[in-house]
Design an enzyme around this catalytic site. Structure first.
Site, mmCIF file in Angstrom:
data_model
loop_
_atom_site.group_PDB
_atom_site.id
_atom_site.type_symbol
_atom_site.label_atom_id
_atom_site.label_comp_id
_atom_site.label_asym_id
_atom_site.label_seq_id
_atom_site.Cartn_x
_atom_site.Cartn_y
_atom_site.Cartn_z
ATOM 1 N N THR B 53 1.314 -1.788 0.480
ATOM 2 C CA THR B 53 0.206 -0.300 -0.077
ATOM 3 C C THR B 53 0.650 1.463 -0.029
ATOM 4 O O THR B 53 2.288 1.335 0.975
ATOM 5 C CB THR B 53 -1.019 -0.191 1.058
ATOM 6 O OG1 THR B 53 -1.610 1.171 0.961
ATOM 7 C CG2 THR B 53 -0.870 -0.298 2.763
ATOM 8 N N GLU B 54 0.427 2.108 -0.979
ATOM 9 C CA GLU B 54 1.428 3.272 -1.602
ATOM 10 C C GLU B 54 1.900 4.529 -0.450
ATOM 11 O O GLU B 54 2.835 4.688 -0.477
ATOM 12 C CB GLU B 54 0.990 3.712 -2.508
ATOM 13 C CG GLU B 54 0.434 4.390 -2.652
ATOM 14 C CD GLU B 54 -0.854 3.354 -2.693
ATOM 15 O OE1 GLU B 54 -1.212 2.143 -3.358
ATOM 16 O OE2 GLU B 54 -2.011 4.041 -4.024
ATOM 17 N N ASN B 55 1.343 4.071 0.793
ATOM 18 C CA ASN B 55 1.313 5.675 2.009
ATOM 19 C C ASN B 55 2.253 4.664 2.635
ATOM 20 O O ASN B 55 2.877 5.279 3.471
ATOM 21 C CB ASN B 55 0.396 5.244 2.169
ATOM 22 C CG ASN B 55 -1.089 3.565 3.144
ATOM 23 O OD1 ASN B 55 -1.297 2.986 2.627
ATOM 24 N ND2 ASN B 55 -1.058 4.030 4.361
#
Lengths: 246, 225
Positions: B53-55
């Site tokens: 997840t890119e966060n």
């Protein structure tokens, strides 16, 4: 002796000036330095440029700073949330300008700024409206767009633990933009739930080395936007309505 | 536009299940918001995928029980998630180095439109007054090794989403490898859209009628049984 501690969040942001650029950590509410932002609202600096991934929720934290009409430009990747109308209203009114940047380009621009890299080429956004007006150059047959590094006057970030030298550890996905913003700002201000003496943090575990941090302030029990919103809060808190007391 | 007859293809869950069959064991995968998120529920037994997840998390697990969420452990859709054994947290520049540096195997995204050359539009309808927001979509399509789109074949009004050229602002040029819809699985090839597989009970003509670009028929398998 090095001791970067300051006494309060208000002392920490006292010298933020009108027209300053301010990087604000956080992805959604995770890592948002709510207490530092509220102190900045109290402090009163205006005409700010804010660099942050989002534009806040409800009317607390970053959304409250916007609502107080202190921010004339935001540089961000995703200025929409389901539960806030603050930014959309200011944007449509023309009060707050938006520079929309793909999220990875935003992160890389900040990292580059912090690392002294003035600009770089990336294939991200080529052929889209976000590359319009920018230099395009082919590398190995692939077109890439020139993007510039980003720096700022201040960074406001949130850590879990900071020591007196400014070494910082984070909590889970609250880390997000904080380490790179710490590198890219001329003055980086950290609020940390726990502030410890130098030596109390394992050097192998340090995420942000203290050289990137200027001020550390303890906020023992930091608020989360979602909890404040669920409690019906806005910032600054509404004044008691005198007419109802009569 | 010709009058369309009603056709019942795959449900959203069945689309996600069909896509999940095509992800090899051990792949590092980023799932977008919406239908793409459903894919995680249907990974075939015996395969392990690592979700990014890119966060800032690799090794993302399912949502925790109601009330057990940590506001500082969220996914890109800002929902509470968990971290599985073997997970790692990292900052945004590292997270997007995984994406932009070609380290992730697969990105699964939704779409407003896909063109037959692989152009994708999925972030803006370009309406005046709308607040533009892009997030990480442009980075994902530019950097990740494979890009699968999962989407309804047409809009709610019946307009094709698979088209000759996108009328909405692009997310990336020539980036889509394969499209999974309620009606078919379709590859983007140098010759254009090629049907890989029709959904059960759906015929080629029905899919062509609802597609805004020519479709090539499935290649006959070398050894049909």
């Amino acid at each position: 002796m090095i001791d970067k501690r300051v006494a309060s969040v208000h002392d920490a942001v006292a010298d933020v000036f009108d027209g300053a650029s301010v990087m604000i950590g956080g992805f959604g509410e995770a890592g948002s330095p709510v207490e530092l932002i509220h102190a900045l609202i109290d402090q009163g600096a205006r005409d700010l440029t804010v660099i942050s991934n989002n534009t806040g929720s409800g009317e607390v934290g970053l959304a409250a700073l916007l609502k107080a009409r202190r921010v004339t430009k935001v540089i961000c990747s995703f200025p929409k949330t389901a539960n806030s109308t603050v930014f959309p209203e200011l944007y449509r009114e023309g009060f707050t300008e938006l520079e929309l940047v793909p999220q990875g380009t935003l992160a890389e621009r900040i990292r580059a700024g912090g690392a002294g890299v003035r600009a770089f080429y990336t294939p991200t956004a080529v052929g889209t409206p976000l590359a319009q007006g920018k230099e395009i150059r082919d590398f190995e047959g692939r077109p890439c767009v020139l993007e510039h590094g980003l720096t700022a006057d201040f960074a406001l970030i949130k850590g879990r633990v900071a020591d007196t030298h400014g070494n910082v550890l984070y909590n889970k996905t609250a880390r997000n933009f904080a380490p790179i913003m710490a590198m890219a700002a001329r003055c980086t201000i950290v609020q940390a739930a726990s502030v410890v003496e130098a030596g109390a943090v394992d050097p192998e575990a340090v995420v942000t080395p203290g050289i990137f941090v200027d001020r550390v302030v303890g906020v023992a029990d930091p608020a989360h936007e979602s909890a404040l919103i669920a409690a019906g809060m806005s910032y600054p808190p509404a004044q008691p309505d005198r007419s109802e007391r009569a | 536009m010709t009058e369309q007859t009603a056709v019942k293809g795959r449900t959203r869950e069945q689309m996600a299940q069909r896509l999940a069959l095509d992800i090899p064991n051990g792949w590092y995968v980023n799932l977008g918001i919406g239908i793409p998120e459903l894919v995680a529920r249907f990974v075939p037994e015996g395969r392990t995928l690592v979700y990014h997840t890119e966060n800032g998390l690799l090794g993302m697990g399912p949502s925790p029980d109601e009330g057990a969420g940590d506001p500082e452990l969220i996914n890109a859709g800002k929902r509470h998630v968990t971290a599985l054994p073997g997970a790692a947290y990292f900052h945004h520049a590292d997270s997007f180095a995984m994406i932009r540096g070609g380290h992730l195997d697969l990105s699964v995204l939704g779409a407003l439109q896909v063109a037959h050359n692989g152009d994708l539009a999925n972030w803006s309808t370009g309406e005046p007054g709308a607040i533009p927001a892009v997030g990480g979509a442009m980075d994902l399509v530019a950097g990740v090794k494979k890009v699968f789109v999962i989407t309804q074949h047409t809009t709610r009004d019946g307009a094709p989403k698979l088209v000759e050229s996108c009328s909405y602002p692009l997310t990336g040029q020539r980036v889509v490898d394969r499209v999974y819809t309620d009606l078919a699985v379709i590859d983007v090839t140098p010759e254009g859209f090629r049907v890989v597989e029709l959904s059960p009970g759906v015929d080629f003509e029905t899919v062509q009628e609802r597609t805004g670009a020519p479709l090539l028929p499935a290649l006959t398998p070398a050894s049909a049984d």
